[in-house]
Design a protein around this motif. Structure first.
Motif, short mmCIF file in Angstrom:
data_model
loop_
_atom_site.label_atom_id
_atom_site.label_comp_id
_atom_site.label_asym_id
_atom_site.label_seq_id
_atom_site.Cartn_x
_atom_site.Cartn_y
_atom_site.Cartn_z
N ILE A 187 19.97 68.87 17.92
CA ILE A 187 21.31 68.31 17.74
C ILE A 187 22.31 69.43 17.42
O ILE A 187 23.42 69.46 17.94
N SER A 321 16.81 56.83 15.02
CA SER A 321 16.25 55.84 15.94
C SER A 321 15.00 55.15 15.38
O SER A 321 14.45 54.27 16.04
N THR A 474 12.10 55.18 19.64
CA THR A 474 12.51 56.57 19.43
C THR A 474 12.26 57.38 20.71
O THR A 474 11.74 56.83 21.68
N ALA A 475 12.62 58.67 20.63
CA ALA A 475 12.26 59.63 21.69
C ALA A 475 13.05 59.51 22.98
O ALA A 475 12.49 59.52 24.08
N ALA A 476 14.36 59.40 22.85
CA ALA A 476 15.22 59.47 24.04
C ALA A 476 15.12 60.88 24.63
O ALA A 476 15.01 61.85 23.89
N1 LIG Z 1 17.42 61.10 19.88
C1 LIG Z 1 16.38 60.84 18.94
C2 LIG Z 1 16.88 60.47 17.58
C3 LIG Z 1 17.95 61.34 17.02
C4 LIG Z 1 18.27 60.91 15.63
O1 LIG Z 1 17.69 61.18 14.66
C5 LIG Z 1 15.47 59.71 19.44
O2 LIG Z 1 15.77 59.11 20.46
O3 LIG Z 1 14.48 59.43 18.78
#
Ligand SMILES: N[C@@H](CCC=O)C(=O)O
Ligand SMILES: NC(=O)c1ccc[n+]([C@@H]2O[C@H](COP(=O)([O-])OP(=O)(O)OC[C@H]3O[C@@H](n4cnc5c(N)ncnc54)[C@H](O)[C@@H]3O)[C@@H](O)[C@H]2O)c1
Length: 514
Positions: A187, A321, A474-476
């Motif tokens: 990030i 997430s 989670t995990a995009a």
């Molecule tokens: N982009 C991350 C989460 C980011 C925030 O903490 C996901 O998709 O797990």
């Protein structure tokens, strides 16, 4: 030639050579512990007396380093350096800036394990989570490089007889990136590089829990040849410099990622036009979540339990997430709960240098907060599993599952940001959606169902920015799952999307009469 974007592959740590390479990186990173780190303003290193001591959350006695703290005078200097750098950086062609990003990504890729190993110590990340964080940093950089080339010539607009029109994008000036500790590389790097590739300059203020990985990123930018002053490294206490940099009259934009309370505060103060400020400042605020997995009555029980457990306890639930609410149909509730408990029992908790599934939570404040929520949960529902906490050497909290919760319970409403998940029982899918939507957040969610109509209904009615079917929440992945939330989860500018860079440009139209 620039190859098409594809996401960076995860490292397989079951392969012995990968495991050994990572152990070697952990050793190498440890040899650098105890150093002092400067600010970097206009390319100059500035060491201050007042420093943040950075520790390993798994081992409080282990000091990783001492990082200089900026004061308002440094922020002044950084804005000046940013303005000076903007003059020439903004004239680089799109291809020149994008090529530099590709070089930055290549350098990180070559030193991948070194960055991931540092995050094991600095953020308490398990190996796969640290590896994922570094990969996501690379992905953001690779993706935004291509994204900017796509936007370089603007977008088509119509011409008329005797008139030629052009519609294109220009950078805005100097802005501010404020990043959190939970994805201290991805990030931080993504929200810095996005405005930069569009031709802006940036003041980067990383979290005080994880400033060293941000310093290491600055080293990469220098090695890659980013001109001095395009990114200025200004870590420090938000009390000293937070409002000061946000409200500064030279600050054109803020890309903030963090908690709801800080995000709302920044959004509010950023809106005010200061003396000497001749533009409206733009604010991106990506904030917290209270994310729900709905389990339908015909769901695959194994998929449901695995999705809940991995989304709730991966990186100890310290993801915006993370699943913190399981809303389960009464017909399968007990079975899903029982299987989730079984899976949670298999998870290891400990010092992540040993590659445990879960490590510590990030600091004493978070440890105390999560512990308080566990106590609240014991009053509001039934503690089914976990609840143990131990801060004697590091900040360890075991995976914790509550059931019998009213959807309005505190632990079903407030973001805990720790390894705690609450179960609640519903009688049908409509009620499940109602419960899922009854929070002020709207970041991620998942539906585990085999009823197509229920999935269609969820696509329309489940009020979240990122919704998943038959998997965790989670995990995009950058480029595949543009990421950002609705409601009080944020301004929903969707990082890793084809539109993200438009946040950092002025849109110009030029009309020429022949
Ligand atoms: N982009 C991350 C989460 C980011 C925030 O903490 C996901 O998709 O797990
Ligand atoms: N929506 C998303 O994409 C996303 C991603 C990651 C984390 N988060 C959220 O971030 C939070 C966890 O991160 P955190 O604990 O670092 O959040 P935080 O809000 O405490 O801090 C975030 C950043 O803001 C800075 N800050 C604090 N007060 C400030 C002020 N007055 N002015 C300027 N800067 C200030 C901090 O120093 C840090 O760098 C969670 O709520 C999580 O859900 C959201």
């Amino acid at each position: 030639m620039v190859t098409p974007y594809k996401a960076e592959p995860a490292t397989d740590f079951t392969v012995e050579s990968n495991k050994q390479a990572f152990q070697q990186a952990l050793k190498q990173v440890k040899e650098q512990f105890g150093g002092d780190y400067p600010l970097i303003i206009g390319g100059e290193e500035v060491m201050t007396d007042d420093k943040t001591t950075v520790i390993n959350p798994a081992n409080k006695e282990q000091v990783l380093g001492n990082v200089s703290k900026s004061k308002p005078e440094h922020i002044e200097q950084a804005f000046e350096a940013g303005e000076a750098a903007f003059e020439s950086w903004s004239t680089w062609s799109a291809k020149e800036r994008a090529d530099l990003l590709l070089r930055i990504a290549a350098i990180i890729r070559r030193r991948k394990h070194e960055f991931s190993a540092l995050m094991v110590y600095e953020a308490g990340k398990p190996w796969n989570e640290a590896d994922g964080d570094t990969n996501e940093a690379i992905d953001f950089i690779e993706y935004y490089a291509r994204s900017w080339m796509d936007l370089a010539d603007g977008k088509p607009t119509m011409d008329r007889e005797g008139e030629s029109n052009k519609y294109f994008y220009q950078p805005m000036g100097v802005g501010v990136t404020i990043s959190p500790w939970n994805f201290p590389f991805a990030i931080m790097a993504g929200t810095t590089i996005a405005p930069v590739v569009a031709g802006n300059s940036v003041l980067l203020k990383p979290s005080s829990d994880t400033p060293i990985i941000a310093y290491k990123f600055m080293e990469v930018l220098k090695e890659a040849g980013l001109p001095d002053g395009v990114v200025n490294f200004v870590p420090g206490s938000s009390r000293d410099i937070g409002d000061y940099m946000v409200e500064h009259h030279k600050n054109h934009f803020i890309t903030f990622t963090g908690s709801k309370s800080v995000g709302l505060h920044i959004t509010e103060i950023a809106a005010k036009v200061k003396e000497g400020q001749h533009f409206l400042r733009r604010t991106i605020s990506e904030m917290g979540g209270k994310d729900t997995i709905i389990v339908d009555k015909d769901a695959d029980i194994e998929v449901a339990a695995e999705s809940i457990v991995h989304s709730a306890f991966g990186f100890s639930g310290q993801k915006c997430s993370a699943c913190s609410r399981a809303v389960v149909h009464e017909d399968v509730h007990d079975e899903v709960l029982a299987r989730s408990i079984e899976l949670a029992k298999e998870l290891t908790v400990g010092d992540t240098t040993e590659n445990t599934y879960m490590g510590p939570v990030v600091n004493q404040k978070q440890f105390d907060r999560i512990k308080d929520y566990i106590e609240t949960g014991k009053k509001e529902g039934k503690l089914e599993f976990g609840g143990e906490t131990d801060d004697s050497t590091g900040f360890f909290i075991h995976p914790t599952i509550f059931s019998d919760l009213d959807p309005e319970a505190v632990i079903m409403q407030e973001e805990i940001f720790g390894p705690v998940v609450g179960f609640t029982k519903v009688k049908d899918f409509d009620e499940a959606l109602e419960v899922a939507n009854n929070t002020e957040y709207g970041l991620t969610g998942a539906v585990i169902t085999n009823t197509r109509e229920h999935w269609h209904l969820a696509c329309r009615k489940f009020d979240v920015g990122n919704l998943y079917l038959n998997r965790g929440c989670t995990a995009a992945v950058v480029g595949y799952h543009p990421f950002g939330g609705f409601k009080l989860s944020g301004t929903d500018q969707k990082t890793g999307s084809p539109d993200y860079l438009l946040n950092f440009v002025n849109q110009k139209v030029v009309s020429e009469m022949f």
